[in-house]
Scaffold this motif. Structure first.
Motif, PDB file in Angstrom:
ATOM      1  N   LYS A   1       6.073  -3.662  52.410  1.00 30.79           N
ATOM      2  CA  LYS A   1       7.196  -2.704  52.535  1.00 30.79           C
ATOM      3  C   LYS A   1       8.012  -2.979  53.786  1.00 30.79           C
ATOM      4  O   LYS A   1       9.227  -2.804  53.790  1.00 30.79           O
ATOM      5  CB  LYS A   1       6.662  -1.281  52.571  1.00 30.79           C
ATOM      6  CG  LYS A   1       6.373  -0.722  51.211  1.00 30.79           C
ATOM      7  CD  LYS A   1       6.349   0.784  51.271  1.00 30.79           C
ATOM      8  CE  LYS A   1       6.525   1.359  49.884  1.00 30.79           C
ATOM      9  NZ  LYS A   1       6.792   2.781  49.933  1.00 30.79           N
ATOM     10  N   TRP A   2       7.321  -3.367  54.871  1.00 25.67           N
ATOM     11  CA  TRP A   2       8.053  -3.727  56.090  1.00 25.67           C
ATOM     12  C   TRP A   2       8.949  -4.923  55.815  1.00 25.67           C
ATOM     13  O   TRP A   2      10.123  -4.934  56.162  1.00 25.67           O
ATOM     14  CB  TRP A   2       7.079  -4.081  57.221  1.00 25.67           C
ATOM     15  CG  TRP A   2       6.396  -2.907  57.841  1.00 25.67           C
ATOM     16  CD1 TRP A   2       5.119  -2.487  57.620  1.00 25.67           C
ATOM     17  CD2 TRP A   2       6.956  -1.986  58.796  1.00 25.67           C
ATOM     18  NE1 TRP A   2       4.846  -1.370  58.367  1.00 25.67           N
ATOM     19  CE2 TRP A   2       5.946  -1.046  59.103  1.00 25.67           C
ATOM     20  CE3 TRP A   2       8.198  -1.869  59.421  1.00 25.67           C
ATOM     21  CZ2 TRP A   2       6.146   0.000  60.008  1.00 25.67           C
ATOM     22  CZ3 TRP A   2       8.400  -0.829  60.324  1.00 25.67           C
ATOM     23  CH2 TRP A   2       7.385   0.093  60.607  1.00 25.67           C
TER      24      TRP A   2
ATOM     25  N   ASP B   1      10.099  -6.067  52.926  1.00 29.45           N
ATOM     26  CA  ASP B   1      11.200  -5.737  52.009  1.00 29.45           C
ATOM     27  C   ASP B   1      12.319  -5.000  52.751  1.00 29.45           C
ATOM     28  O   ASP B   1      13.502  -5.273  52.559  1.00 29.45           O
ATOM     29  CB  ASP B   1      10.715  -4.825  50.870  1.00 29.45           C
ATOM     30  CG  ASP B   1       9.724  -5.549  49.977  1.00 29.45           C
ATOM     31  OD1 ASP B   1       9.589  -6.777  50.119  1.00 29.45           O
ATOM     32  OD2 ASP B   1       9.071  -4.868  49.160  1.00 29.45           O
ATOM     33  N   ASN B   2      11.910  -4.047  53.584  1.00 32.75           N
ATOM     34  CA  ASN B   2      12.918  -3.273  54.318  1.00 32.75           C
ATOM     35  C   ASN B   2      13.708  -4.154  55.272  1.00 32.75           C
ATOM     36  O   ASN B   2      14.932  -4.027  55.375  1.00 32.75           O
ATOM     37  CB  ASN B   2      12.252  -2.131  55.094  1.00 32.75           C
ATOM     38  CG  ASN B   2      12.141  -0.872  54.257  1.00 32.75           C
ATOM     39  OD1 ASN B   2      13.147  -0.235  53.956  1.00 32.75           O
ATOM     40  ND2 ASN B   2      10.942  -0.545  53.843  1.00 32.75           N
TER      41      ASN B   2
ATOM     42  N   ASP C   1       9.831   2.648  55.389  1.00 27.63           N
ATOM     43  CA  ASP C   1      11.208   2.943  54.963  1.00 27.63           C
ATOM     44  C   ASP C   1      11.959   3.669  56.086  1.00 27.63           C
ATOM     45  O   ASP C   1      13.141   3.429  56.334  1.00 27.63           O
ATOM     46  CB  ASP C   1      11.234   3.841  53.716  1.00 27.63           C
ATOM     47  CG  ASP C   1      10.595   3.167  52.518  1.00 27.63           C
ATOM     48  OD1 ASP C   1      10.468   1.924  52.556  1.00 27.63           O
ATOM     49  OD2 ASP C   1      10.199   3.865  51.574  1.00 27.63           O
ATOM     50  N   ALA C   2      11.230   4.584  56.755  1.00 24.71           N
ATOM     51  CA  ALA C   2      11.879   5.374  57.805  1.00 24.71           C
ATOM     52  C   ALA C   2      11.986   4.592  59.119  1.00 24.71           C
ATOM     53  O   ALA C   2      12.949   4.769  59.867  1.00 24.71           O
ATOM     54  CB  ALA C   2      11.091   6.669  58.035  1.00 24.71           C
TER      55      ALA C   2
ATOM     56  N   ARG D   1      16.121  -6.172  53.299  1.00 26.69           N
ATOM     57  CA  ARG D   1      17.203  -5.336  52.775  1.00 26.69           C
ATOM     58  C   ARG D   1      18.214  -5.015  53.883  1.00 26.69           C
ATOM     59  O   ARG D   1      19.422  -5.026  53.676  1.00 26.69           O
ATOM     60  CB  ARG D   1      16.595  -4.036  52.219  1.00 26.69           C
ATOM     61  CG  ARG D   1      17.572  -3.009  51.713  1.00 26.69           C
ATOM     62  CD  ARG D   1      16.859  -1.754  51.184  1.00 26.69           C
ATOM     63  NE  ARG D   1      15.976  -1.119  52.156  1.00 26.69           N
ATOM     64  CZ  ARG D   1      16.377  -0.319  53.143  1.00 26.69           C
ATOM     65  NH1 ARG D   1      17.659  -0.054  53.293  1.00 26.69           N
ATOM     66  NH2 ARG D   1      15.510   0.226  53.977  1.00 26.69           N
TER      67      ARG D   1
ATOM     68  N   LYS E   1      10.183  11.159  60.744  1.00 26.05           N
ATOM     69  CA  LYS E   1       9.172  11.301  59.698  1.00 26.05           C
ATOM     70  C   LYS E   1       7.766  11.307  60.329  1.00 26.05           C
ATOM     71  O   LYS E   1       6.893  12.078  59.942  1.00 26.05           O
ATOM     72  CB  LYS E   1       9.347  10.141  58.700  1.00 26.05           C
ATOM     73  CG  LYS E   1       8.321  10.036  57.630  1.00 26.05           C
ATOM     74  CD  LYS E   1       8.526  11.082  56.543  1.00 26.05           C
ATOM     75  CE  LYS E   1       7.399  11.101  55.537  1.00 26.05           C
ATOM     76  NZ  LYS E   1       6.141  11.642  56.019  1.00 26.05           N
TER      77      LYS E   1
ATOM     78  N   ASN F   1       5.930   5.285  58.359  1.00 23.31           N
ATOM     79  CA  ASN F   1       6.521   5.013  57.049  1.00 23.31           C
ATOM     80  C   ASN F   1       7.543   3.877  57.224  1.00 23.31           C
ATOM     81  O   ASN F   1       8.555   4.056  57.909  1.00 23.31           O
ATOM     82  CB  ASN F   1       7.197   6.310  56.576  1.00 23.31           C
ATOM     83  CG  ASN F   1       7.936   6.143  55.278  1.00 23.31           C
ATOM     84  OD1 ASN F   1       8.416   5.057  54.955  1.00 23.31           O
ATOM     85  ND2 ASN F   1       8.056   7.230  54.543  1.00 23.31           N
TER      86      ASN F   1
ATOM     87  N   ALA G   1      11.691   1.052  59.689  1.00 23.84           N
ATOM     88  CA  ALA G   1      12.208  -0.328  59.755  1.00 23.84           C
ATOM     89  C   ALA G   1      13.595  -0.415  60.416  1.00 23.84           C
ATOM     90  O   ALA G   1      13.849  -1.340  61.198  1.00 23.84           O
ATOM     91  CB  ALA G   1      12.230  -0.950  58.359  1.00 23.84           C
TER      92      ALA G   1
END
Ligand code: GLV
Length: 306
Positions: free
Chosen positions: A14-15, A17-18, A277-278, A21, A91, A275, A280
């Motif tokens: 996830k890290w 990917d973020n 997403d929050a 992105r 978060k 998290n 990165a």
């Protein structure tokens, strides 16, 4: 040039990917598959193998994957001149505050006692509330939010830290005023950073100085607590119990007495998990600031240790 994510044993997809992105031009490498050491300008670390940073000759920024940086500073081989940043994120703060409030209210409203009573079909209406005054050890980004929300709930709260602070709308103690602080409170929440001064802070002398029957919540680091001393403190009644999210050894070994000690409730270091997403965006923001030679956000002072 880019970022290496070094967090052995964790799924960091996830890290990655973020990061991709947010800025596809940054080359992301993930330990243990880091091939181009020269391309590593920034690292994102959680429990990295000690000494590994020496392999990156162009390293300019060290980022912690969490709020704490003790896991970085305990590596004696980190290059002293490289800035270190940590995660400060809404978060993370939200989750930490909610966990802490849950622990405080569980003690205040005696939920464990009622659960035990339910198992034995006991209808006992006596003493449904324990009057509480919460003491926060550490009132930084995380502790400060707990204080704010407790005050909103009209729950008495005091803070303690290592430095004087002025203009706080609640009682605050520091340095050698610890006893005054402990005399006020009967729920103690440890949110201190782990440094050489705070390691083993929660020891038998501390517990003996607490208001009798105080309740301890440790959401900071396992090394703040002398674990054998907590068992003694509960047995002798200095403390009535504890909620612990962090331990000297994690996962907590199966034979550890905390699994079965009456009054101790444990959770597996989940009070607040970063998290990706929050969080990165702030890593990428710092990477860009580094490139533009702008001041970094959420930097720590390695001399203070936080
Ligand atoms: C978790 O323990 C963190 O430091 O964020």
């Amino acid at each position: 040039m880019g970022i290496a994510i070094i967090s052995p044993g964790r799924d960091v997809s996830k890290w990655k990917d973020n990061f991709q992105r947010l800025d596809a031009s940054i080359k992301i490498q993930v330990y243990p598959d880091i091939i181009d050491n020269d391309d590593v300008e920034a690292v994102l670390l959680w429990q990295h193998p000690k000494g590994i940073l020496r392999q990156f000759p162009n390293l300019k920024l060290i980022c912690s994957m969490g709020a704490g940086v003790d896991h970085i500073l305990s590596d004696r081989e980190i290059p002293a001149h490289i800035p270190i940043v940590r995660i400060v994120d809404e978060k993370l703060t939200f989750s930490m505050t909610n966990y802490t409030l849950m622990g405080i209210l569980n003690f205040h409203r005696q939920i464990v006692r009622y659960q035990e009573n339910q198992k034995q079909q006991i209808w006992d209406m006596t003493n449904p509330e324990i009057e509480i005054h919460v003491g926060l050890l550490g009132v930084g980004a995380l502790g400060g939010d707990v204080v704010k929300k407790l005050r909103f709930m009209d729950i008495a709260v005091s803070g303690y830290g290592n430095k004087p602070k002025t203009d706080l709308p609640y009682p605050y103690y520091y340095g050698d005023q610890l006893q005054k602080f402990l005399d006020q409170v009967n729920v103690i929440v440890c949110m201190l950073p782990l440094t050489k001064d705070t390691e083993n802070f929660l020891n038998i002398d501390f517990f003996k100085s607490c208001t009798k029957g105080s309740y301890l919540i440790n959401v900071a680091r396992g090394k703040h607590l002398v674990e054998e001393d907590l068992l003694i403190a509960i047995e002798k009644g200095y403390l009535s119990g504890a909620l612990l999210d962090v331990f000297r050894q994690e996962p907590l070994p199966k034979e550890h007495p905390f699994w079965h000690t009456k009054g101790i409730m444990i959770t597996p270091h989940i009070a607040s998990v970063t998290n990706p997403d929050a969080a990165a965006p702030q890593i990428i923001e710092n990477y860009h600031r580094l490139k533009k030679r702008q001041p970094l956000i959420n930097s720590i002072d390695p001399n203070l240790g936080y």
